[in-house]
Design a protein around this motif. Structure first.
Motif, PDB file in Angstrom:
ATOM      1  N   UNK A 153      53.274  48.305  33.451  1.00 44.03           N
ATOM      2  CA  UNK A 153      52.537  47.331  34.241  1.00 44.03           C
ATOM      3  C   UNK A 153      52.800  47.562  35.724  1.00 44.03           C
ATOM      4  N   UNK A 154      51.727  47.647  36.494  1.00 45.46           N
ATOM      5  CA  UNK A 154      51.824  47.776  37.942  1.00 45.46           C
ATOM      6  C   UNK A 154      51.322  46.475  38.558  1.00 45.46           C
ATOM      7  N   UNK A 155      52.248  45.649  39.050  1.00 43.72           N
ATOM      8  CA  UNK A 155      51.883  44.384  39.671  1.00 43.72           C
ATOM      9  C   UNK A 155      51.501  44.664  41.119  1.00 43.72           C
ATOM     10  N   UNK A 156      50.279  44.296  41.479  1.00 45.21           N
ATOM     11  CA  UNK A 156      49.745  44.607  42.799  1.00 45.21           C
ATOM     12  C   UNK A 156      49.499  43.324  43.581  1.00 45.21           C
ATOM     13  N   UNK A 157      50.051  43.258  44.784  1.00 41.71           N
ATOM     14  CA  UNK A 157      49.785  42.145  45.687  1.00 41.71           C
ATOM     15  C   UNK A 157      49.092  42.688  46.935  1.00 41.71           C
ATOM     16  N   UNK A 158      47.892  42.164  47.173  1.00 42.41           N
ATOM     17  CA  UNK A 158      47.125  42.586  48.350  1.00 42.41           C
ATOM     18  C   UNK A 158      47.332  41.572  49.454  1.00 42.41           C
ATOM     19  N   UNK A 159      47.774  42.039  50.626  1.00 41.31           N
ATOM     20  CA  UNK A 159      47.965  41.159  51.769  1.00 41.31           C
ATOM     21  C   UNK A 159      47.174  41.660  52.958  1.00 41.31           C
ATOM     22  N   UNK A 160      46.752  40.724  53.801  1.00 44.96           N
ATOM     23  CA  UNK A 160      46.160  41.108  55.075  1.00 44.96           C
ATOM     24  C   UNK A 160      47.268  41.673  55.960  1.00 44.96           C
ATOM     25  N   UNK A 161      46.931  42.608  56.836  1.00 48.98           N
ATOM     26  CA  UNK A 161      47.961  43.156  57.731  1.00 48.98           C
ATOM     27  C   UNK A 161      48.689  42.044  58.484  1.00 48.98           C
ATOM     28  N   UNK A 162      50.020  42.171  58.532  1.00 49.36           N
ATOM     29  CA  UNK A 162      50.897  41.246  59.238  1.00 49.36           C
ATOM     30  C   UNK A 162      50.843  39.821  58.676  1.00 49.36           C
ATOM     31  N   UNK A 163      50.409  39.671  57.467  1.00 42.86           N
ATOM     32  CA  UNK A 163      50.372  38.339  56.860  1.00 42.86           C
ATOM     33  C   UNK A 163      51.783  37.915  56.470  1.00 42.86           C
TER      34      UNK A 163
ATOM     35  N   UNK B 203      48.702  49.956  33.579  1.00 41.78           N
ATOM     36  CA  UNK B 203      47.839  48.776  33.639  1.00 41.78           C
ATOM     37  C   UNK B 203      48.109  48.058  34.960  1.00 41.78           C
ATOM     38  N   UNK B 204      47.064  47.821  35.743  1.00 40.80           N
ATOM     39  CA  UNK B 204      47.205  47.170  37.047  1.00 40.80           C
ATOM     40  C   UNK B 204      46.916  45.679  36.918  1.00 40.80           C
ATOM     41  N   UNK B 205      47.826  44.869  37.427  1.00 43.15           N
ATOM     42  CA  UNK B 205      47.647  43.425  37.453  1.00 43.15           C
ATOM     43  C   UNK B 205      47.670  42.962  38.900  1.00 43.15           C
ATOM     44  N   UNK B 206      46.512  42.597  39.448  1.00 42.37           N
ATOM     45  CA  UNK B 206      46.423  42.090  40.816  1.00 42.37           C
ATOM     46  C   UNK B 206      46.824  40.626  40.827  1.00 42.37           C
ATOM     47  N   UNK B 207      47.861  40.298  41.575  1.00 42.43           N
ATOM     48  CA  UNK B 207      48.441  38.955  41.553  1.00 42.43           C
ATOM     49  C   UNK B 207      48.610  38.448  42.981  1.00 42.43           C
TER      50      UNK B 207
ATOM     51  N   UNK C 110      58.458  47.538  30.973  1.00 35.57           N
ATOM     52  CA  UNK C 110      58.484  48.353  32.195  1.00 35.57           C
ATOM     53  C   UNK C 110      57.410  47.896  33.171  1.00 35.57           C
ATOM     54  N   UNK C 111      57.823  47.566  34.384  1.00 38.39           N
ATOM     55  CA  UNK C 111      56.833  47.189  35.401  1.00 38.39           C
ATOM     56  C   UNK C 111      57.383  47.531  36.773  1.00 38.39           C
ATOM     57  N   UNK C 112      56.472  47.642  37.721  1.00 38.57           N
ATOM     58  CA  UNK C 112      56.849  47.883  39.105  1.00 38.57           C
ATOM     59  C   UNK C 112      55.995  46.993  40.001  1.00 38.57           C
ATOM     60  N   UNK C 113      56.515  46.663  41.175  1.00 43.61           N
ATOM     61  CA  UNK C 113      55.809  45.778  42.106  1.00 43.61           C
ATOM     62  C   UNK C 113      55.333  46.578  43.313  1.00 43.61           C
ATOM     63  N   UNK C 114      54.084  46.332  43.697  1.00 37.98           N
ATOM     64  CA  UNK C 114      53.483  47.070  44.814  1.00 37.98           C
ATOM     65  C   UNK C 114      52.791  46.086  45.748  1.00 37.98           C
ATOM     66  N   UNK C 115      53.094  46.192  47.019  1.00 39.12           N
ATOM     67  CA  UNK C 115      52.455  45.352  48.034  1.00 39.12           C
ATOM     68  C   UNK C 115      51.623  46.253  48.945  1.00 39.12           C
ATOM     69  N   UNK C 116      50.332  45.969  49.035  1.00 38.34           N
ATOM     70  CA  UNK C 116      49.414  46.784  49.827  1.00 38.34           C
ATOM     71  C   UNK C 116      48.757  45.906  50.881  1.00 38.34           C
TER      72      UNK C 116
ATOM     73  N   UNK D  88      41.010  47.015  48.184  1.00 38.90           N
ATOM     74  CA  UNK D  88      42.415  47.354  47.985  1.00 38.90           C
ATOM     75  C   UNK D  88      42.746  47.600  46.527  1.00 38.90           C
ATOM     76  N   UNK D  89      42.198  46.776  45.640  1.00 41.22           N
ATOM     77  CA  UNK D  89      42.429  46.968  44.209  1.00 41.22           C
ATOM     78  C   UNK D  89      41.830  48.278  43.742  1.00 41.22           C
ATOM     79  N   UNK D  90      40.578  48.533  44.137  1.00 46.38           N
ATOM     80  CA  UNK D  90      39.906  49.759  43.707  1.00 46.38           C
ATOM     81  C   UNK D  90      40.633  50.996  44.200  1.00 46.38           C
ATOM     82  N   UNK D  91      41.085  50.974  45.467  1.00 46.74           N
ATOM     83  CA  UNK D  91      41.810  52.123  46.015  1.00 46.74           C
ATOM     84  C   UNK D  91      43.125  52.339  45.275  1.00 46.74           C
ATOM     85  N   UNK D  92      43.820  51.248  44.982  1.00 45.12           N
ATOM     86  CA  UNK D  92      45.107  51.356  44.296  1.00 45.12           C
ATOM     87  C   UNK D  92      44.924  51.897  42.883  1.00 45.12           C
ATOM     88  N   UNK D  93      43.924  51.397  42.181  1.00 47.76           N
ATOM     89  CA  UNK D  93      43.648  51.874  40.825  1.00 47.76           C
ATOM     90  C   UNK D  93      43.357  53.367  40.830  1.00 47.76           C
ATOM     91  N   UNK D  94      42.578  53.802  41.802  1.00 45.15           N
ATOM     92  CA  UNK D  94      42.241  55.226  41.888  1.00 45.15           C
ATOM     93  C   UNK D  94      43.471  56.065  42.238  1.00 45.15           C
TER      94      UNK D  94
END
Length: 275
Positions: A180-190, A151-155, A210-216, A224-230
């Motif tokens: 749970x996959x916690x996803x944080x989307x950032x602009x490059x060099x933010x 399950x992806x949670x964009x935060x 169980x969860x993991x953190x991912x920064x994209x 970014x969310x759609x690509x990560x989900x796929x």
């Protein structure tokens, strides 16, 4: 046994959502409450609308619900108990009562309209997501059932203590037995000087699951969310409605988040606790 409440308007997309619900219930040892809310006919005179007419309408709706129940059992077997409920008007309070009396865990609904111009059950669904106070699973027309494993949670990782309903999220993840996959989307060099502190807070809040953190790094958050989900082959997306006009905002053509509702995997909305 857990209970999933499945409202239906007997449309094709509602049938699709009920099919998804039964398959999910079969994997999670849950039962289904299949329900329909109908409006009482408006009488032209005081004598026109009789109890007989009202009972006839209720009987017709109940018959259609039972027909759908038989179709689901014929297709997926009778492992999942299905009960049928008819209510008149006021869908939201009726579902809230079902939650209390049936130990319910989820409401599962479907969508209509490629651009989300029309939502299944119309304004009732908006009221449901905004006011029900419980998790709602939205099943897109193109969603194909598969067991929920990720399950992806964009935060945005901002003030997570106040903006993430951790306890509700943990209960749902325990119900579906998913990671749970916690996803944080950032602009490059933010720059994100507070990120580590927010991650530590979130870690404490999500303790026990169980969860993991991912920064994209992506310029476009939705892409970014759609690509990560796929890439992760995720099975569900979590959205936290933070405003009461949440879905009304999503269906505006200019709102890019509407793209999420064209997803091929279900989306679950988990409301914040009332202040």
């Amino acid at each position: 046994m857990r209970t999933f409440i499945v409202p239906t308007d007997f449309s094709i997309n509602a049938q699709h959502a009920s099919s998804y619900a039964v398959q999910l219930a079969a994997t999670l040892d849950a039962r289904i409450v299949l329900m329909h809310a109908y409006e009482e006919p408006v009488a032209i005179s005081d004598y026109e609308l009789s109890t007989i007419h009202f009972d006839t309408m209720k009987a017709h709706v109940l018959q259609r619900l039972n027909e759908r129940k038989q179709e689901l059992h014929a297709t997926y077997g009778d492992k999942v108990p299905i009960s049928c409920v008819t209510v008149n008007n006021n869908l939201v309070p009726h579902i809230q009562k079902l939650y209390e009396s049936h130990d319910a865990r989820l409401v599962i609904i479907g969508l209509t309209g490629a651009g989300m111009a029309n939502i299944f059950l119309g304004s009732n669904t908006l009221n449901l997501v905004n006011n029900i106070g419980h998790p709602v699973v939205v099943v897109p027309p193109l969603a194909v059932f598969r067991p929920i494993r990720k399950v992806v949670f964009a935060c945005d990782m901002k003030n997570v203590a106040a903006t993430v309903p951790a306890e509700k999220m943990k209960r749902i993840l325990q119900v579906v037995n998913a990671e749970l996959l916690v996803l944080n989307i950032q602009h490059p060099k933010q720059p994100s000087p507070e990120m580590e502190a927010e991650k530590e807070t979130l870690q404490k809040m999500l303790e026990g699951i169980p969860y993991s953190f991912h920064c994209v790094h992506k310029r476009n958050i939705i892409a970014g969310i759609k690509d990560f989900v796929r890439e992760q082959q995720a099975d569900m997306i979590v959205i936290i409605p933070k405003k009461r006009d949440f879905l009304e905002n999503l269906i505006r053509p200019s709102h890019t988040k509407a793209m999420l509702f064209r997803s091929t995997i279900p989306i679950i909305t988990i409301p914040l606790d009332e202040e």
